[in-house]
Design a protein around this motif. Structure first.
Motif, mmCIF file in Angstrom:
data_model
loop_
_atom_site.group_PDB
_atom_site.id
_atom_site.type_symbol
_atom_site.label_atom_id
_atom_site.label_comp_id
_atom_site.label_asym_id
_atom_site.label_seq_id
_atom_site.Cartn_x
_atom_site.Cartn_y
_atom_site.Cartn_z
ATOM 1 N N MET A 1 52.407 -64.771 -41.824
ATOM 2 C CA MET A 1 53.012 -65.584 -41.079
ATOM 3 C C MET A 1 53.683 -66.926 -41.547
ATOM 4 N N PRO A 2 55.107 -66.505 -42.213
ATOM 5 C CA PRO A 2 55.659 -67.348 -42.935
ATOM 6 C C PRO A 2 56.144 -68.612 -41.938
ATOM 7 N N GLU A 3 56.164 -68.095 -40.682
ATOM 8 C CA GLU A 3 56.875 -69.459 -39.840
ATOM 9 C C GLU A 3 55.734 -70.748 -39.743
ATOM 10 N N ARG A 4 54.404 -70.349 -40.049
ATOM 11 C CA ARG A 4 53.434 -71.323 -40.105
ATOM 12 C C ARG A 4 53.385 -72.056 -41.345
ATOM 13 N N LEU A 5 53.991 -71.753 -42.451
ATOM 14 C CA LEU A 5 53.965 -72.326 -43.684
ATOM 15 C C LEU A 5 54.786 -73.667 -43.562
ATOM 16 N N SER A 6 54.501 -74.583 -44.446
ATOM 17 C CA SER A 6 55.318 -75.675 -44.701
ATOM 18 C C SER A 6 56.501 -75.099 -45.544
ATOM 19 N N PRO A 7 57.416 -75.897 -45.437
ATOM 20 C CA PRO A 7 58.602 -75.680 -46.448
ATOM 21 C C PRO A 7 57.955 -75.709 -47.892
ATOM 22 N N ALA A 8 57.277 -76.700 -48.120
ATOM 23 C CA ALA A 8 57.056 -76.813 -49.750
ATOM 24 C C ALA A 8 55.930 -75.521 -49.904
ATOM 25 N N ALA A 9 55.300 -75.279 -49.134
ATOM 26 C CA ALA A 9 54.468 -73.982 -49.492
ATOM 27 C C ALA A 9 55.167 -72.578 -49.657
ATOM 28 N N ILE A 13 55.599 -70.320 -52.929
ATOM 29 C CA ILE A 13 55.312 -68.882 -52.868
ATOM 30 C C ILE A 13 56.545 -68.113 -53.399
ATOM 31 N N ASP A 14 57.856 -68.467 -52.725
ATOM 32 C CA ASP A 14 59.062 -67.736 -53.206
ATOM 33 C C ASP A 14 59.424 -67.793 -54.513
ATOM 34 N N PRO A 16 60.071 -67.241 -58.155
ATOM 35 C CA PRO A 16 59.671 -65.941 -58.873
ATOM 36 C C PRO A 16 58.698 -66.268 -60.257
ATOM 37 N N GLU A 17 58.719 -67.519 -60.490
ATOM 38 C CA GLU A 17 57.716 -67.639 -61.780
ATOM 39 C C GLU A 17 56.193 -67.975 -61.657
ATOM 40 N N HIS A 18 56.024 -67.960 -60.066
ATOM 41 C CA HIS A 18 54.624 -67.899 -59.839
ATOM 42 C C HIS A 18 54.054 -66.574 -59.326
ATOM 43 N N ALA A 19 52.888 -66.378 -59.982
ATOM 44 C CA ALA A 19 51.938 -65.276 -59.758
ATOM 45 C C ALA A 19 51.299 -65.375 -58.476
ATOM 46 N N LEU A 20 51.300 -64.772 -57.381
ATOM 47 C CA LEU A 20 50.514 -64.882 -56.138
ATOM 48 C C LEU A 20 49.043 -64.319 -56.214
ATOM 49 N N HIS A 21 48.321 -64.744 -55.716
ATOM 50 C CA HIS A 21 46.838 -64.437 -55.642
ATOM 51 C C HIS A 21 46.191 -64.469 -54.500
ATOM 52 N N PHE A 22 45.204 -63.603 -53.924
ATOM 53 C CA PHE A 22 44.415 -64.155 -52.717
ATOM 54 C C PHE A 22 43.032 -63.659 -53.084
ATOM 55 N N SER A 23 42.023 -64.191 -52.284
ATOM 56 C CA SER A 23 40.621 -64.071 -52.631
ATOM 57 C C SER A 23 40.159 -63.131 -51.587
ATOM 58 N N ALA A 24 39.093 -62.361 -52.164
ATOM 59 C CA ALA A 24 38.473 -61.550 -51.302
ATOM 60 C C ALA A 24 37.674 -62.375 -50.304
ATOM 61 N N ALA A 25 37.404 -63.533 -50.808
ATOM 62 C CA ALA A 25 36.593 -64.537 -49.683
ATOM 63 C C ALA A 25 37.412 -64.864 -48.452
ATOM 64 N N SER A 26 38.660 -64.980 -48.566
ATOM 65 C CA SER A 26 39.441 -65.271 -47.501
ATOM 66 C C SER A 26 39.594 -63.978 -46.397
ATOM 67 N N LEU A 27 39.694 -62.921 -47.021
ATOM 68 C CA LEU A 27 39.578 -61.477 -46.025
ATOM 69 C C LEU A 27 37.935 -61.825 -45.574
#
Length: 113
Positions: A1-9, A13-14, A16-27
């Protein structure tokens, strides 16, 4: 839900130099809260996980090292899911992005966006 993200977030996220991760804990948290019938947790976790992986996110499993690191966190946040996310960020040397003001009070790799 990109519309819920702040512009800074969204900018972080966008970038390209940042690697993006998510935790199994969130799922896990989403699955539990969805099972309890929470209206704000109605996403299908199977689809969410697949979508994250398909979009280049890397999954972080919960390891014993993460669980032990929770014991070394100051008692700032009571939520066990947020505490494991903070512990994972510390152990893995990653910055945790959050909109949670309480979680953002931890010293270390956390950024409120």
């Amino acid at each position: 839900m990109p519309e819920r993200l702040s512009p800074a977030a969204q900018a972080l996220i966008d970038a390209p130099e940042h690697a993006l991760h998510f935790s199994a804990a969130s799922l896990w948290e989403i699955a539990i809260k969805r099972g309890l019938g929470r209206d704000d947790f109605q996403v299908d976790t199977w689809l969410l996980r697949r979508g994250l992986l398909d979009n280049g996110y890397h999954e972080i499993a919960i390891r014993g090292e993460h669980a032990v690191a929770v014991d070394h966190l100051p008692p700032i946040h009571k939520d066990p899911f947020n505490r494991i996310l903070m512990a994972q960020a510390r152990v893995e040397g990653m910055t945790l992005l959050t909109s949670d003001s309480t979680l953002a009070q931890y010293p270390g790799p956390v950024r409120k966006v």
